[in-house]
Scaffold this active site. Structure first.
Site, short mmCIF file in Angstrom:
data_model
loop_
_atom_site.label_atom_id
_atom_site.label_comp_id
_atom_site.label_asym_id
_atom_site.label_seq_id
_atom_site.Cartn_x
_atom_site.Cartn_y
_atom_site.Cartn_z
N ASP A 1 0.86 -1.18 0.00
CA ASP A 1 0.00 0.00 0.00
C ASP A 1 0.90 1.23 0.00
OD1 ASP A 1 -2.29 -1.51 0.09
OD2 ASP A 1 -2.55 -1.34 2.26
N ASP B 1 -13.81 -3.80 -1.24
CA ASP B 1 -13.60 -3.50 0.18
C ASP B 1 -14.93 -3.71 0.89
OD1 ASP B 1 -10.99 -2.84 -0.39
OD2 ASP B 1 -11.40 -0.70 -0.58
#
Length: 255
Positions: free
Chosen positions: A11, A130
């Site tokens: 990330d 998500d």
């Protein structure tokens, strides 16, 4: 039998690898190119590189960083974050990515899934979902976008089926409730989605031990396990994880 995959996730925000808990409280975890090389050499099966700020700030993923990272590794590499056009996908694939991950843009404009899979092949198109549990339901989850900041109200299972119909080659499924906690994957979420579709599901969010990874493969029915905090914090190595899973007779590529 198709080999199960271990996939470190990088990330990236402001050019650095970061990791938080439940999508917040981000902390610096290192240089993305250095970590990509490290995990590639350590035996990772693939890598995922996500520019987690791109969608929020409406920026394109940093193509030059993708290019430098992709040139440093010899394993398949997925890139995501702020990808909202066929041209963006083309730029990233040309920069060295093997696959692209679409999230917010796919929810806003589902046609991008079918168009991109037609143009580049389903094997190149990963849809990131998500997911967060609905407060009132035990086995229902909603789709979030914009880095987990916006609830779409979409049902996760229905959306997973839809993206498969539109041409997605894989689903990257993140439990927002488990993200960064190292308390184990959401096995019910993973298994429910895996049973609902016929494309590979990459489980993400919550890995804290080799047992967690074993469980997400055997109970969660995942095709791949995404790893972040567990590796960045040096709690386990890829070799240790693979050795454990091979001892358990799972189809894992040895180092």
């Amino acid at each position: 039998m198709v080999a199960l995959r271990l996939i470190p996730c990088l990330d990236v925000a402001n050019g650095r690898v970061v990791k938080g808990v439940n999508f917040v409280n981000l902390r610096d975890s290192g240089d993305p190119v250095e970590l990509a090389c490290k995990y590639s050499e350590a035996g990772a099966d693939e890598l995922v590189f996500l520019d987690i700020r791109a969608s929020v700030e409406n920026r394109k993923t940093l193509v030059d960083l993708v290019s430098r990272t992709a040139k440093s590794v010899k394993i398949p590499f997925t890139v995501g974050g702020g990808i909202n056009s066929i041209n963006s996908i083309n730029d990233l694939l040309r920069a060295g990515a093997d696959k692209v991950s679409l999230n917010s843009s796919a929810v806003k404009n589902p046609d991008i899934i079918s168009k991109s899979s037609t143009n580049f092949g389903t094997q190149c198109i990963v849809i990131a979902i998500d997911a967060r549990k609905k407060i009132t339901k035990y086995n229902e989850w909603e789709v979030y976008v914009k880095g987990g900041r916006e609830n779409t109200g979409l049902d996760v299972i229905s959306w997973a089926k839809k993206v498969e119909e539109l041409g997605a080659g894989e689903i990257l499924l993140t439990s927002m409730d488990g993200d960064g906690t190292q308390n184990g994957y959401d096995l019910l979420l993973t298994q429910t989605v895996a049973n609902a579709v016929n494309i590979p599901v990459i489980a993400s969010g919550g890995a804290g031990s080799v047992e967690d990874i074993y469980d997400v493969f055997t109970k969660g029915k995942a095709s791949a396990a995404l790893l972040a905090s567990l590796l960045h914090d040096k709690k386990l190595t890829i070799d240790e994880i693979k050795s454990f899973l091979i001892e358990k007779k799972l189809p894992i590529r040895p180092n």
